[in-house]
Design a protein around this motif. Structure first.
Motif, PDB file in Angstrom:
ATOM      1  N   SER A 210     -14.995   4.707  -1.129  1.00 31.58           N
ATOM      2  CA  SER A 210     -14.342   5.361  -1.950  1.00 31.58           C
ATOM      3  C   SER A 210     -13.869   4.244  -2.952  1.00 31.58           C
ATOM      4  O   SER A 210     -13.523   3.157  -2.836  1.00 31.58           O
ATOM      5  N   HIS A 211     -13.427   5.038  -4.151  1.00 27.78           N
ATOM      6  CA  HIS A 211     -12.650   4.256  -5.157  1.00 27.78           C
ATOM      7  C   HIS A 211     -11.510   3.292  -4.569  1.00 27.78           C
ATOM      8  O   HIS A 211     -11.129   2.086  -5.081  1.00 27.78           O
ATOM      9  N   ALA A 212     -10.605   4.114  -3.948  1.00 25.91           N
ATOM     10  CA  ALA A 212      -9.307   3.316  -3.495  1.00 25.91           C
ATOM     11  C   ALA A 212      -9.670   2.309  -2.387  1.00 25.91           C
ATOM     12  O   ALA A 212      -9.035   1.119  -2.519  1.00 25.91           O
ATOM     13  N   LEU A 458      -6.554  -7.921  -9.434  1.00 24.75           N
ATOM     14  CA  LEU A 458      -5.639  -7.282  -8.658  1.00 24.75           C
ATOM     15  C   LEU A 458      -4.866  -6.095  -9.659  1.00 24.75           C
ATOM     16  O   LEU A 458      -4.119  -6.573 -10.635  1.00 24.75           O
ATOM     17  N   ASP A 459      -5.312  -4.841  -9.162  1.00 22.57           N
ATOM     18  CA  ASP A 459      -5.107  -3.814 -10.322  1.00 22.57           C
ATOM     19  C   ASP A 459      -3.903  -3.056  -9.652  1.00 22.57           C
ATOM     20  O   ASP A 459      -3.994  -1.950  -8.943  1.00 22.57           O
ATOM     21  N   PHE A 460      -2.670  -3.347 -10.007  1.00 18.26           N
ATOM     22  CA  PHE A 460      -1.613  -2.686  -9.486  1.00 18.26           C
ATOM     23  C   PHE A 460      -1.355  -1.272  -9.972  1.00 18.26           C
ATOM     24  O   PHE A 460      -0.851  -0.449  -9.391  1.00 18.26           O
ATOM     25  N   GLU A 461      -1.758  -1.141 -11.321  1.00 19.37           N
ATOM     26  CA  GLU A 461      -1.600   0.147 -11.825  1.00 19.37           C
ATOM     27  C   GLU A 461      -2.839   1.175 -11.372  1.00 19.37           C
ATOM     28  O   GLU A 461      -2.220   2.429 -10.958  1.00 19.37           O
ATOM     29  N   ALA A 462      -3.702   0.834 -10.844  1.00 21.95           N
ATOM     30  CA  ALA A 462      -4.496   1.863 -10.098  1.00 21.95           C
ATOM     31  C   ALA A 462      -4.080   1.962  -8.535  1.00 21.95           C
ATOM     32  O   ALA A 462      -4.339   3.181  -8.356  1.00 21.95           O
ATOM     33  N   ALA A 463      -3.350   1.129  -7.990  1.00 23.39           N
ATOM     34  CA  ALA A 463      -2.866   1.316  -6.466  1.00 23.39           C
ATOM     35  C   ALA A 463      -1.533   2.086  -6.772  1.00 23.39           C
ATOM     36  O   ALA A 463      -1.467   2.986  -5.991  1.00 23.39           O
ATOM     37  N   ILE A 464      -0.958   2.035  -7.931  1.00 23.20           N
ATOM     38  CA  ILE A 464       0.342   3.038  -8.008  1.00 23.20           C
ATOM     39  C   ILE A 464      -0.300   4.496  -8.418  1.00 23.20           C
ATOM     40  O   ILE A 464       0.341   5.506  -7.781  1.00 23.20           O
TER      41      ILE A 464
END
Length: 662
Positions: A210-212, A458-464
């Motif tokens: 998955s993307h996540a 490190l994609d913080f925006e994607a994690a949020i």
């Protein structure tokens, strides 16, 4: 006479009611003769059904469509263009396009040369192997790939994964020749895996990650890579081989008194600050995209010159020392095709090849969407696989699409895959003439380049965003991240795969169900939780199943429907309302049903009969209705209990026409 006149009066009244029902939006009158029956599709024979299933599964894009009604000569041309897309778009190539490709190719070349030297160290290989992998594979891809923007070469995550898995089998220092051969073997089987998936049109298999999970794994790999670079950045000579954060930090702090080299720290931190500042400028103003692209090469040139004139290597600053000159030598005879390392190389190659494929597919789709063109996923896999197979025979290790280089390639205005050819030519010139100049390049600058490069993973925006959308997805993201950071890349990848499969299994085995109610003023029935104003119909329970009904969830679906019924009966009894007489199952979302699903419906029907409750189905799809008839279940409940819409089913169950609420 009285009976005839009475019947005529009834006909007149019926017609008047029909007229009123058409002209008034406040009343719904249903007549059985106007009900549409659920259609049963014409039955296909076994061969036709199998053919349709195979075509939809593997050939949904209809790849042979251009070949229809074409002469044999034209079919040959089309087949050649399908294998080598450059023969198709090359006919319309122009000087204007070449100018854009030349600029972008030179730009990504300035970025890839220092990165390749650093990434080779991540894989515990000599620096020249990183450069080799940016020479041959991009040339192959330019002829066979369908993406205009993807830039090919070694990448940090795959390099780290490959180095970690290879070093678990062989020591890269004590068993250097065998280690190198195992690297080429893994690269060969990575290419075979990728090409096979594309040729057999099994590209959908990579979608199971998955993307996540990918976001978490990439972020964890970025932290792991950055931690590994502390050895070069701080000038530590004795460093742990473990990749988890605890072992690395113990190794760092245990060397703080005597293991750190202040000259190395000054060089590394200074140029790392410069590289991060260059990236900041590029992000703030898109016109200066070339600044972070050329910054690594500037850093290498300046740091190499500084070490050369000061002889800092005599003060403990570790340098590259030697990069072998010349283009890729042949490595065909170094690949293990027999022996104990064959299976090990195959295993490592399959895993690394799948990760490389996932990254390349994501990059290709991203930039294709930005420029509004289509890429053929299966052709991409064949192209990536072919370039790695050829690469394994020309001293390359696994190459794939690099996000940082592809982004620079896109921003620099690339038009076609010729930018990869330009980059490859620059790398060729570097291998032939410039490699001796890298002798005094400090390892600290390579560490700084790698840290600045992986920071973007490190994609913080994607994690949020993942947290906001789906908490289970966020669990997959964090599980992959923490597994990679606190254990190893392999464990992080394993966790990512396990959680991705767990989510699929959970959704398949525990499908959503909902109670439906009637929206006021309409004949539409919707989820009462989503639409609180929707009202239940007295004496009728309407349930919707939001999934296909298979062996994996059939028991759960039956038990959940009975539980809904039990809850509803308790509520009706408490409120002294009409008892439930009908159970309507809305089957629009039920795309398929198997033998276990049919059996579950039969058990449900049997349970309802004991309670004097009638089972009714609404809008089963073509596949479902065909199987209901084939299993004789339609006859069991009666064809008159299967309706086209929920509204039809409700009106047939109601003792009188249902008046619409205003």
């Amino acid at each position: 006479m009285d009976s005839m006149s009475h019947s005529k009066n009834e006909e007149v009244e019926t017609k008047e009611m029909d007229i009123r029902s058409m002209s008034s939006s406040r009343r719904y009158v249903h007549s059985a003769r106007y009900l549409h029956k659920v259609g049963v599709p014409p039955k296909q024979n076994l061969f036709q059904e199998f053919k349709a299933t195979v075509r939809e599964t593997f050939f949904a894009d209809d790849p042979l469509r251009p070949f229809k009604d074409q002469p044999r000569s034209r079919k040959f041309v089309l087949a050649t263009q399908a294998i080598f897309p450059i023969l198709e778009w090359g006919r319309s190539y122009s000087w204007r396009k070449f100018r854009g490709d030349l600029i972008s190719g030179l730009t990504i070349a300035s970025l890839c040369i220092p990165q390749d030297i650093g990434y080779a160290k991540l894989a515990y290989l000599d620096p020249q192997y990183g450069l080799y992998s940016s020479f041959v594979p991009p040339l192959i891809y330019a002829f066979m790939g369908s993406s205009r923007d993807i830039a090919i070469g070694p990448v940090a995550v795959v390099s780290l994964l490959l180095g970690t898995m290879l070093s678990d089998e062989l020591d890269p220092v004590q068993n250097k020749p065998e280690y190198l051969r195992l690297a080429f073997t893994a690269t060969f089987f990575a290419g075979v895996t990728q090409a096979t998936l594309g040729f057999l049109r099994l590209g959908f298999l990579i979608e199971f990650l998955s993307h996540a999970a990918i976001v978490g794994f990439m972020g964890g790999a970025a932290v792991t890579i950055a931690l590994q670079q502390l050895k070069g950045l701080l000038g530590i000579k004795i460093f742990t081989k473990d990749t988890d954060i605890i072992s690395v930090m113990k190794s760092v702090w245990s060397n703080v008194e005597h293991g750190w080299n202040w000259q190395t720290i000054v060089i590394g931190v200074s140029f790392l600050s410069f590289l991060l500042f260059a990236k900041y400028i590029g992000k703030r103003n898109k016109k200066f995209f070339w600044v972070p692209a050329i910054a690594p090469l500037i850093s290498v040139v300046l740091s190499t010159f500084f070490v050369f004139i000061t002889h800092a290597e005599k003060q403990g600053v570790v340098i590259v020392k030697h990069i072998e000159k010349g283009i890729n030598p042949s490595s065909v005879n170094q690949i293990y095709f027999t022996g104990e390392y064959l299976v090990k190389g195959m295993r490592i190659g399959v895993i690394a090849g799948m990760i490389a494929l996932t990254e390349a597919a994501a990059i290709g789709r991203t930039f294709a969407a930005m420029k509004d063109y289509q890429i053929d996923g299966n052709k991409e896999m064949v192209a990536l696989g072919t370039m790695n197979i050829v690469g394994s025979m020309t001293s390359c290790y696994i190459a794939t699409g690099s996000f940082s280089r592809s982004a620079v390639n896109f921003m620099a205005g690339c038009e076609t895959a010729v930018s990869n050819i330009v980059m490859s030519c620059v790398v060729f010139l570097t291998l032939e003439f410039i490699t001796p100049l890298f002798k005094y390049t400090p390892n600290a600058i390579l560490a700084a380049i790698i840290i600045s490069a992986v920071a973007g993973l490190l994609d913080f925006e994607a994690a949020i965003l993942i947290w906001k959308i789906d908490k289970f997805d966020f669990l997959a993201c964090m599980g992959a991240f923490l597994g990679t950071v606190f254990s190893s890349v392999e464990i992080g990848l394993l966790i990512a795969v396990i959680i991705s499969f767990a989510k699929i299994l959970l959704q398949v085995t525990r499908p959503r169900t909902a109670i439906l109610g009637k929206l006021p003023g309409t004949t539409v029935y919707r989820n009462i939780q989503q639409y609180p104003e929707a009202t239940k119909v007295p004496g009728i329970l309407i349930v919707r199943v939001d999934s296909a009904i298979y062996f994996s969830n059939s028991s759960y679906v039956r038990e959940r429907i009975l539980r809904w019924l039990m809850d509803e009966e308790e509520q009706v009894k408490a409120e002294c309302q009409s008892t439930i007489q009908f159970l309507i199952i809305e089957m629009s979302p039920v795309t398929d049903i198997d033998t276990s699903g049919i059996h579950a419906l039969e058990e449900l029907h049997s349970s309802l009969q004991k309670k004097n409750i009638q089972l009714i189905l609404a809008n089963p799809g073509p596949v479902v209705i065909e199987k209901l008839h084939a299993s004789n279940f339609a006859n069991l409940i009666g064809d008159d209990k299967i309706f086209l819409t929920v509204a039809d089913a409700v009106s047939s169950c109601s003792p009188k026409p249902v008046q619409e609420q205003v």
